[in-house]
Scaffold this active site. Structure first.
Site, PDB file in Angstrom:
ATOM      1  N   CYS A   2      10.955  -9.103  14.374  1.00 32.93           N
ATOM      2  CA  CYS A   2      11.498  -9.941  15.440  1.00 32.93           C
ATOM      3  C   CYS A   2      10.799 -11.305  15.479  1.00 32.93           C
ATOM      4  CB  CYS A   2      11.299  -9.290  16.781  1.00 32.93           C
ATOM      5  SG  CYS A   2      12.003  -7.665  16.902  1.00 32.93           S
ATOM      6  N   ARG A  27      11.837 -13.334   8.227  1.00 33.50           N
ATOM      7  CA  ARG A  27      11.027 -12.214   8.711  1.00 33.50           C
ATOM      8  C   ARG A  27      11.806 -10.901   8.708  1.00 33.50           C
ATOM      9  NH1 ARG A  27       6.564 -13.910  11.775  1.00 33.50           N
ATOM     10  NH2 ARG A  27       6.626 -11.948  12.886  1.00 33.50           N
ATOM     11  N   TRP A  75      14.823  -7.176  15.155  1.00 33.15           N
ATOM     12  CA  TRP A  75      14.749  -6.132  14.117  1.00 33.15           C
ATOM     13  C   TRP A  75      14.619  -4.833  14.900  1.00 33.15           C
ATOM     14  CZ3 TRP A  75      11.225  -2.460  12.146  1.00 33.15           C
ATOM     15  CH2 TRP A  75      11.414  -2.091  10.817  1.00 33.15           C
ATOM     16  N   ASN A 101       9.071  -9.424  21.354  1.00 33.34           N
ATOM     17  CA  ASN A 101       8.688  -8.746  20.106  1.00 33.34           C
ATOM     18  C   ASN A 101       7.695  -7.657  20.476  1.00 33.34           C
ATOM     19  OD1 ASN A 101      10.055 -10.784  18.856  1.00 33.34           O
ATOM     20  ND2 ASN A 101       8.253 -11.776  17.984  1.00 33.34           N
ATOM     21  N   GLY A 102       7.749  -6.540  19.782  1.00 35.28           N
ATOM     22  CA  GLY A 102       6.796  -5.470  20.058  1.00 35.28           C
ATOM     23  C   GLY A 102       7.501  -4.245  20.609  1.00 35.28           C
ATOM     24  N   GLU A 502       3.520  -1.241  -7.811  1.00 33.29           N
ATOM     25  CA  GLU A 502       4.025  -2.503  -7.241  1.00 33.29           C
ATOM     26  C   GLU A 502       5.343  -2.913  -7.917  1.00 33.29           C
ATOM     27  OE1 GLU A 502       3.613  -4.167  -4.704  1.00 33.29           O
ATOM     28  OE2 GLU A 502       4.367  -6.168  -5.160  1.00 33.29           O
ATOM     29  N   LYS A 506       8.795  -3.536  -5.846  1.00 34.02           N
ATOM     30  CA  LYS A 506       9.577  -4.788  -5.883  1.00 34.02           C
ATOM     31  C   LYS A 506      11.043  -4.470  -6.151  1.00 34.02           C
ATOM     32  CE  LYS A 506       7.680  -7.167  -4.294  1.00 34.02           C
ATOM     33  NZ  LYS A 506       6.431  -6.847  -3.765  1.00 34.02           N
ATOM     34  N   GLU A 509      12.730  -2.663  -3.141  1.00 35.07           N
ATOM     35  CA  GLU A 509      12.843  -3.530  -1.965  1.00 35.07           C
ATOM     36  C   GLU A 509      14.070  -4.436  -2.028  1.00 35.07           C
ATOM     37  OE1 GLU A 509       8.583  -4.841  -0.111  1.00 35.07           O
ATOM     38  OE2 GLU A 509       8.995  -5.542  -2.120  1.00 35.07           O
ATOM     39  N   HIS A 525       2.964  15.928 -15.486  1.00 34.01           N
ATOM     40  CA  HIS A 525       2.744  17.053 -14.578  1.00 34.01           C
ATOM     41  C   HIS A 525       3.898  17.240 -13.596  1.00 34.01           C
ATOM     42  CE1 HIS A 525      -1.204  17.691 -16.173  1.00 34.01           C
ATOM     43  NE2 HIS A 525      -1.560  16.433 -15.930  1.00 34.01           N
ATOM     44  N   LYS A 624       9.421  -9.146   6.972  1.00 35.39           N
ATOM     45  CA  LYS A 624       8.316  -9.789   6.264  1.00 35.39           C
ATOM     46  C   LYS A 624       6.976  -9.352   6.846  1.00 35.39           C
ATOM     47  CE  LYS A 624       6.365 -12.645   3.448  1.00 35.39           C
ATOM     48  NZ  LYS A 624       6.176 -12.029   2.119  1.00 35.39           N
TER      49      LYS A 624
HETATM   50  C1  G6P Z   1       5.865  -5.537   5.205  1.00 33.70           C
HETATM   51  C2  G6P Z   1       6.464  -6.368   4.074  1.00 33.70           C
HETATM   52  C3  G6P Z   1       5.722  -6.085   2.774  1.00 33.70           C
HETATM   53  C4  G6P Z   1       4.224  -6.323   2.963  1.00 33.70           C
HETATM   54  C5  G6P Z   1       3.669  -5.459   4.106  1.00 33.70           C
HETATM   55  C6  G6P Z   1       2.226  -5.815   4.430  1.00 33.70           C
HETATM   56  O1  G6P Z   1       6.186  -4.207   5.023  1.00 33.70           O
HETATM   57  O2  G6P Z   1       7.838  -6.085   3.920  1.00 33.70           O
HETATM   58  O3  G6P Z   1       6.202  -6.962   1.761  1.00 33.70           O
HETATM   59  O4  G6P Z   1       3.550  -6.042   1.787  1.00 33.70           O
HETATM   60  O5  G6P Z   1       4.436  -5.699   5.288  1.00 33.70           O
HETATM   61  O6  G6P Z   1       2.176  -7.147   4.855  1.00 33.70           O
HETATM   62  P1  G6P Z   1       0.869  -8.024   4.955  1.00 33.70           P
HETATM   63  O7  G6P Z   1       1.341  -9.294   5.583  1.00 33.70           O
HETATM   64  O8  G6P Z   1      -0.090  -7.276   5.839  1.00 33.70           O
HETATM   65  O9  G6P Z   1       0.337  -8.197   3.589  1.00 33.70           O
END
Ligand code: G6P
Length: 629
Positions: A2, A27, A75, A101-102, A502, A506, A509, A525, A624
């Site tokens: 949000c 975001r 969100w 927000n929150g 990672e 990616k 996501e 395994h 984000k």
């Molecule tokens: C969210 C984002 C991720 C990010 C994670 C941690 O889930 O979608 O891309 O890695 O938060 O974010 P930070 O800002 O703490 O690295």
């Protein structure tokens, strides 16, 4: 997640709010809305969906005028994405509007109480309950202006009455909030408050802003005040005042934003993610700048706030992080254990908070966070501090809550990262972790010779990243070839294992393809059961100490007809014979290979997502910065 923007001044609020919403889009959100006060008229517009097709279109069809307003990107947490659940929400009288927000954890209890006194709700959100609660307190103050917090001479219509009503309501709330409130009785006042969700005041000339994220207002002002938890701010065109619910006075400091609105533009790139991938030779350089000490064969930092003796006294480091930053933490574990011979444990930030893991006396917590606002990571930092441990942070966003609350730390200096899928912040975190491992190592057993080797390796990275980026067109072709696959594996051993995790993250996501990152050795395994000719594997096979063993693991996939895309080291001829496709990386040290190997994986995911028509910068369901736990 949000986002909030508020404006009060001499200009028309609506275009400023709309532009702010666009800058908050990155975001992640599912709906957006605005509330504008045109003298005593409160007008609310809100709409589910993307800003251009939703709220922007609505405001074009039904314009709003007025020089004060608040706006929000939502969100969903409580209540499905829908027009009725979008913010702003109104109180029972319809005269107070709130964006939030929150999460209000005790919202149901409060709602039952309000329902019993005749309140009617239009949405399923916790925010509407908060709006009604503020309204209830304001109505009390209006009917009884002598309520204790007001002096006998005060009128209920003094802005103070609204500030007090918001404060009264927040004293009843359990949970987190960053919020903005407006009321028809005060056509030039916005009230903001924060606990757990970031909120800043932007200071202009004859105008003020409120925002959850500096990106929303940097085009208008660079002078900001970061609110602290329990702060309640009252802003008007000419003034702002801040009180604190838990203290006699608020700690107000004016800071300068270090970036400009050009930094948050896409430039010539089709997506922010692509722009940020291409920035990496520069951002890695920025993370290194001023920190390479060849004379002392070490790395230097300004902000750790620990003496050499204190750093030398650390017995163990626990690294806590979330998402992509957690993958960086895994690489950090390998780096610090190898170069500094210091035991490291990596925790998901949320697990660290609640599983009561033992921390010995000389354990330091290190948190990693691009945004510096991730609620789980912030909670881990606070938990370690509560237990009397020193908490350090590696953060990108200057002035963020984690940056301010940590005992010391290191900035990445990667500049604003807008693409939801983190890219440049990941490689910057790895760069900083490598430097930290050298710094800690040189206080222990790391030889000057080995440290210098790594320092020179780091220095060479920006140019090597350029070389990888120059191959972008071939990654694009490769991505097209594999874009129709429904499942992927990403495999690697040693330093390449976290990078496999990672790489898979990616891809899932932004392209929504099912992808699993796994240890190449562990694959046999269990997960190998899933390999068939329709399931490609991205295999990380650098020419390092694990090369022969990794090649043996690769043969197992090959024997089951799984297509293989290998990420290998320049000059490796062997790999060509066993992989369907090969991406070559410049030769670097084993400890630094994660930084180089990340780049082709990011581009591979990017091009697959584009080929599948996905909205790369705004992937579904993702935010984000996740500011709820
Ligand atoms: C969210 C984002 C991720 C990010 C994670 C941690 O889930 O979608 O891309 O890695 O938060 O974010 P930070 O800002 O703490 O690295």
């Amino acid at each position: 997640m949000c986002g909030i923007i508020g404006y009060v001044g001499k200009k028309s609020a609506s275009p400023i709010l709309l532009e702010g919403l666009r800058r908050l889009e990155y975001r992640g959100y599912d709906s957006a809305g605005v509330a504008v006060l045109d003298n005593a008229n409160l007008v609310v517009r809100k709409k589910i969906g993307k800003i251009d097709e939703g709220i922007a279109r609505l405001l074009k069809a039904q314009p709003v005028t007025g020089k004060l307003g608040i706006a929000h990107t939502r969100w969903a947490t409580h209540g499905v994405p829908a027009d009725k659940n979008s913010h702003p929400h109104l109180d029972q009288s319809g005269e107070i509007a709130v964006v939030h927000n929150g999460v209000i954890e005790n919202y149901d209890k409060l709602k039952q109480r309000l329902l019993a006194t005749g309140h009617k709700f239009k949405s399923d959100t916790d925010t509407e309950v908060l709006a009604h609660l503020i309204g209830e307190h304001y109505a009390k103050r209006k009917s009884n202006p002598l309520t204790p917090a007001l002096s006998p001479s005060d009128e209920a219509r003094e802005p103070d009455a609204l500030t007090q009503a918001v404060s009264d309501a927040l004293r009843e709330v359990i949970g987190t909030y960053g919020l903005a409130v407006i009321c028809t009785d005060f056509p030039d006042t916005i009230i903001g408050a924060r606990r757990g969700s970031p909120l800043i005041i932007g200071i202009g000339k004859g105008e003020h802003f409120l925002a959850s994220d500096a990106n929303a207002i940097v085009a208008h002002t660079k002078k900001v005040v970061y609110l602290n938890d329990y702060d309640v701010a009252t802003i008007t065109p000419e003034n702002f005042e801040v009180s604190n619910l838990g203290a006699d006075t608020a700690n107000v400091q004016i800071s300068n934003l270090e970036f400009s609105h050009e930094d948050v533009g896409r430039g010539k790139f089709a997506h922010f993610m692509l722009k940020e991938i291409f920035e990496q030779s520069q951002t890695v350089q920025n993370a290194l700048r001023g920190r390479l000490d060849f004379e002392g064969a070490t790395a230097k930092f300004g902000g750790l706030n620990m003496t050499a003796a204190e750093l030398r006294g650390i017995d163990r480091i626990v690294i806590a992080a979330s998402g992509t930053s957690w993958h960086a933490a895994l690489v950090g574990e390998y780096l610090i254990e190898e170069l500094a011979q210091l035991p490291v444990e990596v925790e998901f930030a949320h697990e660290f908070c609640y599983r009561n893991c033992p921390l010995e006396k000389n354990t330091v917590l290190l948190v990693l966070s691009q945004s510096g606002e991730t609620a789980d990571t912030l909670a881990a930092l606070r938990e370690a501090k509560r237990r009397g441990h020193r908490a350090l942070a590696i953060v990108n966003v200057v002035g963020s809550t984690i940056a301010r609350e940590s005992d010391g730390g290191i900035y990445m200096h990667a500049g604003p990262e807008i693409g939801v899928a983190s890219t440049k912040a990941f490689t910057s975190t790895l760069t900083v972790l490598s430097l930290l491992a050298i710094h800690l190592g040189r206080m222990r057993n790391l030889s000057a010779k080995r440290a210098l080797e790594v320092l020179h390796g780091l220095e060479a990275l920006p140019e090597q990243i350029e070389k990888i980026l120059a191959q972008n067109e071939s990654f694009k072709k490769l991505a097209k070839k594999y874009a129709k696959a429904n499942d992927f594996f990403f495999l690697g051993r040693g330093y390449s294992f976290p990078i496999a995790l990672e790489g898979a993250l990616k891809l899932k996501e932004i392209s929504y393809i099912h992808a699993e990152g796994y240890s190449a050795a562990e694959m046999k395994h269990g997960p190998i059961a899933l390999i068939d000719k329709k399931t490609p594997t991205v295999f990380l096979v650098p020419q390092d100490a694990m090369y022969d063993r990794t090649m043996a693991n690769l043969a197992m996939i090959r024997a089951r007809q799984g297509p293989i895309i290998a990420i290998a080291t320049e000059g490796d001829k062997q790999i060509k014979k066993v992989a369907n496709d090969v991406i070559y990386l410049p030769k670097t040290l084993e400890v630094l290979n994660p930084i180089l190997a990340s780049v082709p994986l990011q581009l591979f995911a990017y091009h697959i997502a584009v080929a599948r028509g996905c909205d790369v910068d705004k992937p579904r369901n993702l935010a984000k910065s996740v500011t709820v736990q």
